[in-house]
Design a protein around this motif. Structure first.
Motif, PDB file in Angstrom:
ATOM      1  N   TYR A   7       0.832  -1.213   0.000  1.00 33.96           N
ATOM      2  CA  TYR A   7       0.000   0.000   0.000  1.00 33.96           C
ATOM      3  C   TYR A   7       0.853   1.244   0.000  1.00 33.96           C
ATOM      4  O   TYR A   7       1.798   1.347   0.782  1.00 33.96           O
ATOM      5  CB  TYR A   7      -0.910   0.029   1.232  1.00 33.96           C
ATOM      6  N   CYS A   8       0.500   2.168  -0.839  1.00 31.04           N
ATOM      7  CA  CYS A   8       1.169   3.478  -0.835  1.00 31.04           C
ATOM      8  C   CYS A   8       0.676   4.270   0.378  1.00 31.04           C
ATOM      9  O   CYS A   8      -0.529   4.396   0.595  1.00 31.04           O
ATOM     10  CB  CYS A   8       0.846   4.237  -2.129  1.00 31.04           C
ATOM     11  N   SER A   9       1.617   4.795   1.175  1.00 32.57           N
ATOM     12  CA  SER A   9       1.244   5.510   2.399  1.00 32.57           C
ATOM     13  C   SER A   9       0.605   6.862   2.101  1.00 32.57           C
ATOM     14  O   SER A   9      -0.048   7.443   2.964  1.00 32.57           O
ATOM     15  CB  SER A   9       2.470   5.739   3.282  1.00 32.57           C
ATOM     16  N   PHE A  10       0.817   7.326   0.900  1.00 34.12           N
ATOM     17  CA  PHE A  10       0.319   8.677   0.579  1.00 34.12           C
ATOM     18  C   PHE A  10      -1.025   8.661  -0.116  1.00 34.12           C
ATOM     19  O   PHE A  10      -1.927   9.405   0.267  1.00 34.12           O
ATOM     20  CB  PHE A  10       1.358   9.428  -0.269  1.00 34.12           C
ATOM     21  N   CYS A  11      -1.183   7.799  -1.133  1.00 33.96           N
ATOM     22  CA  CYS A  11      -2.465   7.803  -1.865  1.00 33.96           C
ATOM     23  C   CYS A  11      -3.278   6.537  -1.631  1.00 33.96           C
ATOM     24  O   CYS A  11      -4.365   6.389  -2.174  1.00 33.96           O
ATOM     25  CB  CYS A  11      -2.230   8.016  -3.362  1.00 33.96           C
ATOM     26  N   ASN A  12      -2.721   5.615  -0.820  1.00 33.63           N
ATOM     27  CA  ASN A  12      -3.452   4.417  -0.424  1.00 33.63           C
ATOM     28  C   ASN A  12      -3.789   3.491  -1.598  1.00 33.63           C
ATOM     29  O   ASN A  12      -4.750   2.738  -1.532  1.00 33.63           O
ATOM     30  CB  ASN A  12      -4.729   4.791   0.345  1.00 33.63           C
ATOM     31  N   SER A  13      -3.031   3.552  -2.677  1.00 29.40           N
ATOM     32  CA  SER A  13      -3.300   2.611  -3.766  1.00 29.40           C
ATOM     33  C   SER A  13      -2.373   1.409  -3.672  1.00 29.40           C
ATOM     34  O   SER A  13      -1.316   1.464  -3.022  1.00 29.40           O
ATOM     35  CB  SER A  13      -3.189   3.307  -5.126  1.00 29.40           C
ATOM     36  N   LEU A  14      -2.819   0.315  -4.274  1.00 33.79           N
ATOM     37  CA  LEU A  14      -2.070  -0.944  -4.217  1.00 33.79           C
ATOM     38  C   LEU A  14      -1.057  -1.004  -5.345  1.00 33.79           C
ATOM     39  O   LEU A  14      -1.381  -0.714  -6.495  1.00 33.79           O
ATOM     40  CB  LEU A  14      -3.036  -2.119  -4.356  1.00 33.79           C
ATOM     41  N   PHE A  65       8.167   2.194  -6.792  1.00 28.68           N
ATOM     42  CA  PHE A  65       7.494   3.473  -6.601  1.00 28.68           C
ATOM     43  C   PHE A  65       6.026   3.319  -6.906  1.00 28.68           C
ATOM     44  O   PHE A  65       5.643   2.480  -7.731  1.00 28.68           O
ATOM     45  CB  PHE A  65       8.122   4.549  -7.507  1.00 28.68           C
ATOM     46  N   CYS A  66       5.189   4.119  -6.245  1.00 26.10           N
ATOM     47  CA  CYS A  66       3.737   4.059  -6.442  1.00 26.10           C
ATOM     48  C   CYS A  66       3.406   4.434  -7.873  1.00 26.10           C
ATOM     49  O   CYS A  66       3.820   5.490  -8.364  1.00 26.10           O
ATOM     50  CB  CYS A  66       3.028   4.994  -5.465  1.00 26.10           C
ATOM     51  N   GLY A  67       2.636   3.575  -8.561  1.00 23.35           N
ATOM     52  CA  GLY A  67       2.232   3.807  -9.940  1.00 23.35           C
ATOM     53  C   GLY A  67       1.254   4.963 -10.049  1.00 23.35           C
ATOM     54  O   GLY A  67       1.048   5.500 -11.137  1.00 23.35           O
ATOM     55  N   ASN A  68       0.652   5.349  -8.928  1.00 21.88           N
ATOM     56  CA  ASN A  68      -0.364   6.395  -8.948  1.00 21.88           C
ATOM     57  C   ASN A  68       0.244   7.767  -8.635  1.00 21.88           C
ATOM     58  O   ASN A  68       0.002   8.723  -9.362  1.00 21.88           O
ATOM     59  CB  ASN A  68      -1.446   6.052  -7.935  1.00 21.88           C
ATOM     60  N   CYS A  69       1.074   7.836  -7.556  1.00 21.17           N
ATOM     61  CA  CYS A  69       1.587   9.145  -7.147  1.00 21.17           C
ATOM     62  C   CYS A  69       3.101   9.201  -7.133  1.00 21.17           C
ATOM     63  O   CYS A  69       3.670  10.263  -6.896  1.00 21.17           O
ATOM     64  CB  CYS A  69       1.025   9.541  -5.780  1.00 21.17           C
ATOM     65  N   GLY A  70       3.781   8.113  -7.337  1.00 20.62           N
ATOM     66  CA  GLY A  70       5.228   8.121  -7.437  1.00 20.62           C
ATOM     67  C   GLY A  70       5.968   8.063  -6.110  1.00 20.62           C
ATOM     68  O   GLY A  70       7.202   8.099  -6.077  1.00 20.62           O
TER      69      GLY A  70
HETATM   70 ZN   LIG Z   1       0.687   6.589  -4.143  1.00 24.29          ZN
END
Ligand SMILES: [Zn+2]
Ligand SMILES: [Zn+2]
Length: 372
Positions: A75-82, A89-94
């Motif tokens: 889980y991304c701690s910032f945008c909560n996406s899987l 790195f988070c595919g949604n927010c980096g």
């Molecule tokens: Zn994210």
């Protein structure tokens, strides 16, 4: 061989259902998947599948399977996406994976704990308070009832207004006659005149004769086939896990069983005549006075006196209820003190114990047995 099966997820934002596990953005609203639980369509968690049933589900081919990590998403701690285990790195927010605080399973566990806690915090609908007596109170009530019953049973009732209307005594002597009997037995009794003897079967012994083979059924568990459950990998896929299924098989073993035969055992049986004293007649005397006496017995040559018996009784009438009478038996010494016309009190217990003659205070004077 375990297989990789496609999982699905429902979008928490727009409600779109049945999004494929290999898609990370909702095809309906375009949002990155976040707080979801993966599932396999038409499969209940823990359900066992036959191989042909397993093959109904969409399986990932070799190449596709390779693209999935064995590990759960994080889980991304910032945008909560899987995000996939393969991504740093988070595919949604980096944001960096290094800041991630939970993976799919950890988040799922927390979510379930949170839901359980919320459910527990809900005010429970008021349970109607049943008024229940404590078991101790019930036992106490029963004990009191039992004690009261015994007290009542042990209570006595006395009957006055009783007048002795007659006395009666009976003395009996049984006369025995010496008679000859023809008998047989394994021993010759003292005084018997033997008339014959022969060997006869006294009993049978069970003797081992031989052993025979018998087929005895036994059962054992044998492997029959595999069944499968689907386990969530936490990354949009499920893995099939095989479980062996056994069946019960009957087989036979040969056992030796002993076979017995009955063997007669002979002993000498004696036939004899024997004289025995046998009750044959009674000589009885009776009267309604105090002059009890044993009867005169005239014996024949083959007779003797046997058992003696004696009975002393009186009849009472209830002076308040004409015609109500009762007959009692008692010891000779007590009976001698009674006279026709005497007024007496008889006390009896409700337990049915034998009654007795009592004084006005209920004190026992003479034990009685009621006849009728
Ligand atoms: Zn994210
Ligand atoms: Zn959506």
């Amino acid at each position: 061989m375990s297989k990789l099966v496609m999982g699905y997820w429902d979008c928490p934002f727009c409600g779109a259902k049945g999004n494929r596990g290999d898609v990370v953005n909702c095809p309906s609203c375009g949002r990155a998947r976040g707080d979801v639980q993966f599932y396999v369509k038409d499969y209940q968690e823990g359900e066992n599948l036959r191989e042909e049933e397993l093959n109904q589900f969409e399986q990932l081919d070799e190449e596709k399977a390779q693209s999935f990590s064995k590990n759960p998403d994080w889980y991304c701690s910032f945008c909560n996406s899987l995000n996939s285990d393969n991504a740093e790195f988070c595919g949604n927010c980096g944001s960096s994976r290094a800041d991630s605080e939970a993976n799919y399973f950890e988040m799922l566990k927390k979510k379930k704990e949170r839901e359980a806690a919320e459910a527990a915090a809900q005010p429970q609908p008021a349970q109607p308070q049943e008024k229940r007596r404590s078991p101790l109170a019930i036992i106490a009530v029963i004990l009191i009832a039992v004690v009261a019953l015994f007290a009542w049973m042990n209570g006595s009732k006395s009957s006055g207004n009783l007048k002795i209307t007659s006395l009666n005594w009976v003395r009996n002597i049984n006369v025995e006659e010496n008679r000859q009997y023809s008998e047989s037995g394994w021993t010759l009794p003292a005084g018997a005149e033997q008339t014959g003897s022969r060997e006869e079967i006294h009993h049978y012994d069970q003797v081992l004769d031989h052993y025979e083979n018998v087929e005895v059924p036994r059962t054992r568990q044998v492997y029959d086939h595999d069944e499968y459950t689907l386990e969530d990998n936490g990354n949009g896929t499920f893995t099939s896990v095989s479980h062996p299924v056994y069946r019960t098989e009957t087989y036979y073993v040969t056992e030796q069983r002993p076979v017995y035969v009955s063997v007669p055992r002979y002993q000498t049986k004696y036939y004899y005549n024997i004289w025995r004293w046998t009750p044959s007649r009674d000589v009885t005397a009776s009267g309604d006075d105090h002059n009890a006496a044993w009867p005169e017995v005239v014996l024949a040559d083959n007779e003797r006196e046997g058992k003696r018996s004696e009975v002393y009784r009186f009849t009472v009438e209830n002076t308040k209820k004409a015609g109500e009478t009762a007959v009692y038996r008692l010891a000779e010494s007590d009976w001698m003190n009674l006279n026709t016309g005497d007024q007496i009190i008889i006390t009896s217990k409700r337990t049915g114990a034998d009654p007795y003659i009592s004084d006005e205070k209920g004190n026992r004077i003479a034990d009685l047995v009621r006849e009728r």
